[in-house]
Design a protein around this motif. Structure first.
Motif, short mmCIF file in Angstrom:
data_model
loop_
_atom_site.label_atom_id
_atom_site.label_comp_id
_atom_site.label_asym_id
_atom_site.label_seq_id
_atom_site.Cartn_x
_atom_site.Cartn_y
_atom_site.Cartn_z
N THR A 134 0.93 -1.35 -0.16
CA THR A 134 0.27 0.06 -0.07
C THR A 134 0.98 1.21 -0.18
O THR A 134 1.83 1.17 0.94
N THR A 170 -1.13 1.41 11.25
CA THR A 170 -2.49 0.23 11.50
C THR A 170 -1.83 -0.89 10.40
O THR A 170 -1.84 -2.11 10.53
N LEU A 171 -1.73 -0.38 9.02
CA LEU A 171 -1.29 -1.37 8.05
C LEU A 171 0.05 -2.23 8.29
O LEU A 171 0.05 -3.23 8.14
N HIS A 221 -0.01 -4.72 11.15
CA HIS A 221 -0.76 -6.18 10.48
C HIS A 221 0.08 -6.56 9.39
O HIS A 221 -0.50 -7.57 8.81
N VAL A 223 1.26 -5.39 6.54
CA VAL A 223 1.28 -5.10 5.04
C VAL A 223 2.35 -4.19 4.94
O VAL A 223 2.75 -3.17 5.31
N THR A 229 3.89 -1.19 3.64
CA THR A 229 3.45 0.28 3.48
C THR A 229 4.57 1.27 3.38
O THR A 229 5.37 1.47 3.80
N ARG A 253 -7.32 5.28 10.51
CA ARG A 253 -7.41 3.94 11.00
C ARG A 253 -8.56 3.01 10.48
O ARG A 253 -8.39 1.85 10.15
N ALA A 302 -7.62 2.12 6.85
CA ALA A 302 -6.65 0.74 7.08
C ALA A 302 -7.31 -0.52 7.53
O ALA A 302 -7.12 -1.50 6.64
N ASN A 303 -8.22 -0.49 8.38
CA ASN A 303 -8.90 -1.61 8.84
C ASN A 303 -10.01 -2.29 7.79
O ASN A 303 -10.00 -3.11 7.57
N LEU A 356 -7.68 -3.98 5.60
CA LEU A 356 -7.23 -5.34 6.35
C LEU A 356 -8.40 -6.26 6.06
O LEU A 356 -8.32 -7.39 6.13
N LEU A 375 -8.11 -8.02 3.14
CA LEU A 375 -6.83 -9.10 3.06
C LEU A 375 -7.37 -10.41 3.82
O LEU A 375 -6.74 -11.23 3.40
N THR A 376 -8.11 -10.30 4.70
CA THR A 376 -8.33 -11.59 5.59
C THR A 376 -9.16 -12.44 4.82
O THR A 376 -10.11 -12.07 4.17
#
Length: 472
Positions: free
Chosen positions: A3, A18-19, A22, A24, A26, A461, A464-465, A468, A471-472
């Motif tokens: 990202t 945040t990314l 977890h 990513v 970035t 945030r 980003a969430n 995410l 992606l999950t």
């Protein structure tokens, strides 16, 4: 997955932390030499100034981000119980405080209605905030469907969207001094209290219930510590690096082009900036049409000595409603409300040689003014009301809307993107995801959920969430 984030304001830093935390990859690019956007440190001749924001609420929002980068509990938040002095032309003074008893004591002196209804007022603004937080502030809005759900419509009607802030406050208070002091909360989102919806009265909850804070060493410590947190989490941050355009491919953004011509590819791109300015520049599109929020005329004044000012001190206009009529018409008010932040009052170490006065006057976006004449008008009004700042000025610097537009790439120098002066812009702010490109996202004060340092942090945030979650 990779990202790229364009812009290192608080929203960009929050998204990056945040990314990266977890896993990513970035990369963040910021055109200025500092991270934090308008939360910019300015040091002049031994005087330290926080360009903005000066009033800090919701410290837990920042701490949530700092925790992900191992920097939680690194900041010393000082609560300011009696936090804002409101001074009026006839000499009346009314302080805002998170101390309920102190507020009722003041109200009893000149607003008996307010003294009786104050507890009910606190209950109502508490409900406004918690409803808004649960339904609007804590989530990304990425498609039209997000705005059209029946459950959201139901929650929207609970936050008084059809009533103005001014009308809302008049239900509880009869004193024009109290109403004017509370109406100023509309300017926290760059808007007019006589047109902005009562929903934004929730800002009163933050200051009168949760409290106002100052960060020891200057509020810019928040941005500087968030920068460390983002790097600790694994994000790659690059200052003095401007992104000139986006690489488009049908409904996909392949990456970005830097000012040196370098192409860098990514799976997702987040634009943390004013959409009214950033998108036309990055995509070659027309500027969007919206009513921009107010801008500001700012004086940073370092004083030789100290004046009897509060940390947050206001000298109000004699006709607050006319001030907003002037602004809406594109005119600089001749009788402006003047906000003065002097952080030395709470933290002498930041400016040991004298008061560090940050003076801000609401200004019409995109309009210039004779800066020296307007500065003198401000100083004259202050002197005539017992605040002779001009007599003590040792060093100063002026910022106009044009300076703000250039420094922060904000549309017409607007501080908060679109205003909330109409229902569409208040409740249908630019979404956090592009309609045209499936991997292009937006964070910052000009997008959902809006302006203000903790709210902007939430926007980063939330985006980003959302990524995410994909992606999950």
């Amino acid at each position: 997955m990779k990202t790229i984030i364009i812009g290192g304001g608080l929203g960009g830093l929050a998204a990056a932390t945040t990314l990266a935390a977890h896993g990513v990859e970035t990369v963040l690019f910021e055109k200025n030499d500092h991270f934090g956007g308008k939360m910019k440190r300015v040091d002049i001749d031994g005087y330290h100034f926080d360009f903005g924001p000066n009033t800090i609420t919701m410290p837990y929002v920042f701490e949530d981000i700092l925790r992900m980068g191992g920097m939680d509990n690194k900041l010393n938040y000082r609560p300011l119980e009696v936090h804002t002095r409101n001074q009026f032309p006839d000499g009346t003074v009314f302080d805002l405080s998170s101390n309920r008893d102190y507020m009722i004591q003041q109200l009893s002196a000149f607003d008996s209605k307010g003294a009786k209804t104050y507890d009910r007022f606190l209950q109502d603004i508490t409900r406004l905030f918690h409803t808004s937080y649960a339904s609007f502030l804590s989530r990304a809005f990425t498609s039209r469907k997000d705005y059209l759900s029946p459950s959201l419509l139901k929650e929207t009607m609970k936050v008084r969207p059809l009533m103005s802030m001014d009308r809302f406050f008049s239900r509880y208070f009869s004193s024009p001094y109290v109403q004017t002091a509370l109406n100023r909360y509309a300017t926290y989102v760059g808007s007019d209290p006589y047109r902005a919806p009562a929903t934004f009265a929730m800002i009163a909850y933050l200051e009168l219930m949760e409290g106002v804070y100052y960060v020891e060493g200057g509020n810019t410590q928040i941005a500087e510590t968030m920068t460390v947190a983002a790097r600790n989490a694994g994000a790659s941050l690059h200052s003095d690096t401007e992104v000139k355009s986006l690489l488009k491919e049908k409904d996909h953004i392949r990456g970005v082009v830097l000012d040196n011509g370098e192409h860098i590819e990514a799976d997702n791109v987040i634009v943390n900036g004013d959409v009214g300015q950033a998108l036309p520049a990055l995509l070659g599109e027309k500027q969007p049409k919206y009513d921009p929020s107010i801008s500001a005329f700012v004086i940073l004044a370092g004083l030789d000595g100290s004046l009897p000012l509060h940390h947050h001190h206001l000298l109000f206009s004699g006709d607050y409603k006319k001030e907003f009529t002037d602004l809406q018409s594109g005119r600089y008010p001749e009788d402006p409300t003047i906000y003065i932040s002097t952080s030395r009052k709470s933290d002498p170490d930041v400016s040991p040689d004298g008061d560090n006065c940050f003076l801000l006057v609401n200004a019409p976006p995109g309009k210039e003014v004779d800066a020296e004449r307007y500065k003198q008008l401000i100083y004259d009004k202050l002197r005539n009301n017992g605040i002779p700042i001009a007599s003590y000025v040792k060093t100063e610097r002026i910022w106009t809307p044009k300076d703000i537009e250039k420094q922060f790439s904000s549309f017409r120098g607007a501080l908060y993107g679109p205003s909330v002066n109409n229902k569409k812009q208040a409740f249908l702010r630019p979404r956090n995801k592009s309609d045209r490109f499936h991997n292009l996202y937006f964070a910052g004060g000009s997008t959902h959920p809006g302006g203000g340092s903790p709210i902007v942090t939430l926007s980063g945030r939330n985006v980003a969430n959302h990524i995410l979650g994909k992606l999950t």
